[in-house]
Enzyme design. Structure first.
Site, short mmCIF file in Angstrom:
data_model
loop_
_atom_site.label_atom_id
_atom_site.label_comp_id
_atom_site.label_asym_id
_atom_site.label_seq_id
_atom_site.Cartn_x
_atom_site.Cartn_y
_atom_site.Cartn_z
N ASP A 82 0.84 -1.19 0.00
CA ASP A 82 0.00 0.00 0.00
C ASP A 82 0.88 1.24 0.00
OD1 ASP A 82 -2.85 1.14 0.53
OD2 ASP A 82 -1.51 2.22 1.89
N TYR A 132 2.81 9.84 -0.25
CA TYR A 132 3.89 9.34 0.61
C TYR A 132 5.27 9.64 0.01
CZ TYR A 132 -0.03 6.52 2.41
OH TYR A 132 -1.25 6.10 2.89
N LYS A 150 -2.63 6.05 -4.64
CA LYS A 150 -3.79 6.90 -4.30
C LYS A 150 -3.68 8.27 -4.95
CE LYS A 150 -3.83 4.61 0.22
NZ LYS A 150 -2.44 4.49 0.69
N HIS A 205 -7.76 9.31 -2.37
CA HIS A 205 -7.13 9.26 -1.04
C HIS A 205 -8.04 9.83 0.04
CE1 HIS A 205 -2.81 9.25 0.79
NE2 HIS A 205 -3.69 9.04 1.73
P1 NAP Z 1 0.36 1.07 11.62
O1 NAP Z 1 0.40 -0.05 10.66
O2 NAP Z 1 -0.80 1.20 12.51
O3 NAP Z 1 1.60 1.00 12.62
C1 NAP Z 1 2.83 1.45 12.31
C2 NAP Z 1 3.67 1.66 13.57
O4 NAP Z 1 3.74 0.50 14.40
C3 NAP Z 1 5.03 1.98 13.12
O5 NAP Z 1 5.54 2.96 13.97
C4 NAP Z 1 5.80 0.67 13.26
O6 NAP Z 1 7.15 0.97 13.52
C5 NAP Z 1 5.09 0.02 14.44
N1 NAP Z 1 4.97 -1.44 14.34
C6 NAP Z 1 4.79 -2.19 13.25
N2 NAP Z 1 4.66 -3.49 13.57
C7 NAP Z 1 4.76 -3.56 14.91
C8 NAP Z 1 4.70 -4.62 15.83
N3 NAP Z 1 4.52 -5.88 15.43
N4 NAP Z 1 4.85 -4.34 17.15
C9 NAP Z 1 5.06 -3.08 17.57
N5 NAP Z 1 5.12 -2.02 16.74
C10 NAP Z 1 4.96 -2.26 15.41
O7 NAP Z 1 0.68 2.43 10.82
P2 NAP Z 1 0.07 3.39 9.78
O8 NAP Z 1 1.24 3.84 8.99
O9 NAP Z 1 -0.75 4.41 10.46
O10 NAP Z 1 -0.93 2.56 8.86
C11 NAP Z 1 -0.49 1.53 7.99
C12 NAP Z 1 -0.52 1.96 6.53
O11 NAP Z 1 -1.84 2.34 6.15
C13 NAP Z 1 0.32 3.17 6.18
O12 NAP Z 1 1.70 2.89 6.17
C14 NAP Z 1 -0.26 3.52 4.86
O13 NAP Z 1 0.19 2.63 3.86
C15 NAP Z 1 -1.75 3.33 5.14
N6 NAP Z 1 -2.43 4.56 5.60
C16 NAP Z 1 -3.38 5.09 4.80
C17 NAP Z 1 -4.03 6.26 5.17
C18 NAP Z 1 -5.09 6.84 4.28
O14 NAP Z 1 -5.48 8.00 4.47
N7 NAP Z 1 -5.59 6.10 3.33
C19 NAP Z 1 -3.71 6.90 6.38
C20 NAP Z 1 -2.75 6.30 7.19
C21 NAP Z 1 -2.12 5.14 6.81
P3 NAP Z 1 8.38 0.24 12.76
O15 NAP Z 1 8.38 0.64 11.33
O16 NAP Z 1 9.55 0.77 13.50
O17 NAP Z 1 8.15 -1.24 12.97
#
Ligand code: NAP
Length: 326
Positions: A53, A58, A87, A120
């Protein structure tokens, strides 16, 4: 669905394409070097991730393309094995800007097509090179674009073969309904990608999406990136929640694995962002254990309608999505 979940499980989309149930998230704060996204994506593909994704916003599409192309060149995967999402950013919602925006992403990626192209956010911003265009007082410059026109332009991108599937992100159920009720609709959105985790479990939006054959894709399923640009720093830490911790202990798993598995068992496609090899692996180890109905109920009970990313810049826009209950 629960019985059959394997690392290669996919869900069938309403247009006949398949989306792997676990995807690698790739958003990182600006301070993180883009090379980390490149390395993490290659590691993830080696581990077995097939769904990636990303987004124009980004600013990592060169690296995403490079990672995918290297893994194809090295023989690990074929292009058809990878499900890549991009997106359409808010500054490109005017219908005439949609095709060129996708072409620009494809050029950065050096790929012929993306698998999924999403709007998005339903909120349009003033077109231009700035991701968040601001006026002299520092306010983001919003504009109103008819989203049905934007959607028609996405349909044309699908017809032109630039994307296999089209969908939306951060839409509430009324905005989904608006697209579904569009006169002359050619393709339905295959998915709605929204924030979704035990503190905001989106149960009403999920029911709505299921009733319309729209896949709900969960972002911030691990409690979000906590980028201070978007997320209040006093937000609760999901993965430290005692309810999740107790369930994780019982299954000899981590809270992260429980939070991801929870989504799969309720029929949600889940994204997990990590740029750390150990955690990228850990997040993939969610196909060899099962949460019990009692676990699922306890996690459902954690809901508090708490949103990490309120998208403050868009508050006040007539299409700001999060004023509706769902
Ligand atoms: P997330 O997946 O909720 O979590 C990421 C955080 O958790 C990072 O800081 C990561 O750090 C840590 N992490 C990952 N695996 C872990 C584990 N097993 N144990 C402990 N900590 C862990 O983050 P998100 O970026 O908010 O959401 C995921 C994805 O969704 C994004 O990257 C993006 O692709 C997408 N997204 C889309 C939108 C939208 O508007 N459509 C908005 C937000 C996000 P490390 O990298 O250090 O492991």
């Amino acid at each position: 669905m629960v019985m059959d979940l394997t690392p290669s499980s996919s869900v069938k989309l309403s247009d006949g394409h398949f989306m792997p149930v676990l995807g690698l998230g790739t958003y990182a704060p600006e301070t993180v070097p883009k090379s980390k996204a490149l390395e993490a994506t290659k590691v993830a593909i080696d581990i077995g991730y097939r769904h990636i994704d990303a987004a124009y916003m980004y600013q990592n599409e060169e690296e995403m393309g490079q990672a995918i192309r290297e893994k194809i060149a090295g023989g690990t995967v074929k292009r058809k094995d990878i499900f890549y999402t991009s997106k359409l950013w808010c500054t490109f919602l005017r219908p005439d800007l949609v095709g060129p925006a996708l072409e620009r992403s494809l050029k950065k990626l050096q790929l012929d097509y993306v698998d999924l192209y999403l709007i998005h956010m339903p909120v349009a911003l003033k077109p231009g090179e700035e991701l968040l265009p601001m006026d002299a007082s520092g306010n983001v410059i919003l504009e109103t674009v008819d989203l049905l026109g934007t959607w028609e332009a996405l349909e044309k991108c699908k017809d032109a073969g630039l994307t296999k599937s089209i969908g939306v992100s951060n839409f509430n159920h009324k905005q989904l309904e608006m697209i579904l009720n569009k006169p002359g609709l050619k393709y339905k959105p295959v998915c709605n990608q929204v924030e979704c985790h035990p503190y905001l479990n989106q149960s009403k939006l999920l029911d709505f999406c299921k009733s319309k054959d729209i896949v709900l894709v969960a972002y911030s399923a691990l409690g979000s990136h906590r980028d201070p640009r978007w997320v209040a720093q006093d937000s609760p830490h999901l993965l430290q929640d005692p309810v999740l911790a107790a369930i994780a202990k019982k299954h000899n798993r981590t809270t992260g694995q429980v939070a991801l598995r929870y989504q799969l068992q309720r029929g949600v496609v889940v994204l997990a962002k990590s740029f750390n090899e150990k955690r990228i692996k850990e997040n993939f180890q969610i196909f060899d254990f099962k949460l019990t109905p009692e676990d699922m109920k306890a996690i459902d009970g954690m809901n508090r309608n708490f949103r990490y990313s309120v998208m403050e810049f868009a508050i006040g826009h007539p299409y700001y999505p999060f004023s509706e209950e769902y």
